[in-house]
Enzyme design. Structure first.
Site, PDB file in Angstrom:
ATOM      1  N   CYS A   1      12.968  76.177  49.198  1.00  0.00           N
ATOM      2  CA  CYS A   1      14.405  76.293  49.448  1.00  0.00           C
ATOM      3  C   CYS A   1      15.144  75.041  48.987  1.00  0.00           C
ATOM      4  CB  CYS A   1      14.652  76.548  50.928  1.00  0.00           C
ATOM      5  SG  CYS A   1      16.358  76.980  51.345  1.00  0.00           S
TER       6      CYS A   1
ATOM      7  N   CYS B   1      15.099  78.864  59.763  1.00  0.00           N
ATOM      8  CA  CYS B   1      16.305  79.671  59.901  1.00  0.00           C
ATOM      9  C   CYS B   1      15.967  81.148  60.042  1.00  0.00           C
ATOM     10  CB  CYS B   1      17.216  79.446  58.700  1.00  0.00           C
ATOM     11  SG  CYS B   1      16.413  79.674  57.099  1.00  0.00           S
TER      12      CYS B   1
END
Length: 368
Positions: free
Chosen positions: A110, A209
């Site tokens: 990410c 997340c």
């Protein structure tokens, strides 16, 4: 010389403030970075990447808090819709990996493909700004002798996040600031309180997340992979029980196996082709060496000779002595000084010399 009020001399113009983008998640760390840079004389603009819908710091709650911090500091706030990018590079990447029986590490992926690269591109192309800052606990320095940017651990070793940044490029490092690398987490909280930030007392996110949004990694994966029943076997192939999907397991796992045994059993490997979870005793889940692919050499050029290092094979595991033996610049063999438990395919192996992060890559699945 003092100029009289009627002098024709022009007043000396103040130098322009250096401009910088602060990546804002809505948490205390990134909020403090924005305030700290503003205090240091930067013209700060906040940018928040919208990664997914739902709760959590990177979702609706984070967007709202990031906007409120920018309003509090009197700085512009930009929201970039990165949901499709996040879906393709993180969600699809994770689902494919778990389906193949590995345990992918989403955070380093990410950082490179969703955050730093796109954020720098947005800053340059849309805002005309060449520098970004994030709330990561890590440090960057320029080695003037080699001209190479180097990545170092944070001063606060308990919060150090350099492990997740191993895949950043020289361009990323050259144009990124990590102001919190010199602070402890407690000092960051104190700074946030001094600035009066609305996020000063915000609880720290403890999970990915995706876990915050779906409740657990199992729930997230079940949304995409469903239940795929199969066998749990020992290393001799004897059936000990059953499972509802190989994506519920990871190498080194002990709890939640759902099988009875006189001795503790651990996941030794995951056989995606046979839809089997293979378990064994702790010794069977250790290995003396491992192969690493997609290697990124960060602080030094790719070596051609074996290199003595300290390596981490998981974020929370302590570094251990090992030798890095290059096969090519992108693939190396790790030889551990002592056999290591739970070396998990898909996770990152990151190697250091003291605080200096040398390089890292993705652990391969053993050939046998």
């Amino acid at each position: 010389m003092v100029t009289s009020p009627h002098s024709s001399a022009s007043p000396v113009a103040s130098p322009p403030q250096p401009r910088i983008v602060a990546a804002l998640s809505g948490g205390v760390d990134s909020s403090t970075v924005a305030a700290l840079l503003q205090e240091q004389g930067y013209a700060v603009e906040g940018v928040t990447l919208w990664l997914m819908r739902g709760k959590g710091q990177c979702c609706t709650e984070g967007l709202v808090d990031a906007a409120a911090v920018c309003e509090q500091l009197g700085i512009p706030h930009h929201v970039v819709d990165s949901r499709e990018l996040f879906q393709a590079n993180i969600v699809d990447y994770l689902v494919a990996g778990y389906a193949e029986g590995i345990t992918p590490l989403p955070c380093s992926q990410c950082n490179k493909t969703v955050k730093f690269g796109p954020l720098l591109a947005y800053a340059r192309e849309k805002l005309g700004i060449s520098q970004i800052a994030t709330g990561h606990y890590a440090r960057v320095r320029l080695d003037t002798e080699s001209g190479r940017y180097q990545l170092l651990r944070a001063v606060d070793r308990q919060k150090d996040q350099s492990y997740f940044l191993y895949d950043l490029s020289q361009d990323h490092l050259a144009h990124s600031l990590f102001p919190l690398g010199e602070y402890t987490k407690a000092q960051t909280r104190q700074l946030a309180a001094r600035y009066g930030l609305i996020t000063a007392d915000k609880p720290e996110s403890q999970d990915l997340c995706l876990i915050e949004t779906y409740g657990s990694m199992r729930s997230f994966l079940d949304q995409y992979l469903g239940q795929r029943p199969g066998e749990i076997v020992d290393t001799r192939g004897r059936v000990l029980g059953s499972h509802e999907g190989i994506h519920h397991y990871t190498v080194g796992q002990r709890k939640g196996l759902g099988i009875a045994s006189a001795h503790p059993l651990y996941v030794v490997r995951i056989d995606a082709a046979m839809n089997r979870v293979v378990v064994g005793e702790r010794e069977e889940a250790t290995q003396a060496e491992a192969w690493v692919r997609q290697v990124n050499w960060v602080s030094i050029p790719a070596p051609t000779e074996p290199l003595a290092v300290e390596v981490q094979v998981r974020y929370r595991t302590p570094p251990v002595p090992a030798m890095v033996i290059p096969e090519s610049p992108e693939r190396v063999k790790l030889q551990f000084a002592e056999p290591q438990f739970g070396v998990t395919p898909g996770q990152a192996a990151v190697w250091y010399h003291g605080d200096l992060l040398l390089g890292g890559g993705i652990l391969e699945r053993p050939s046998s």
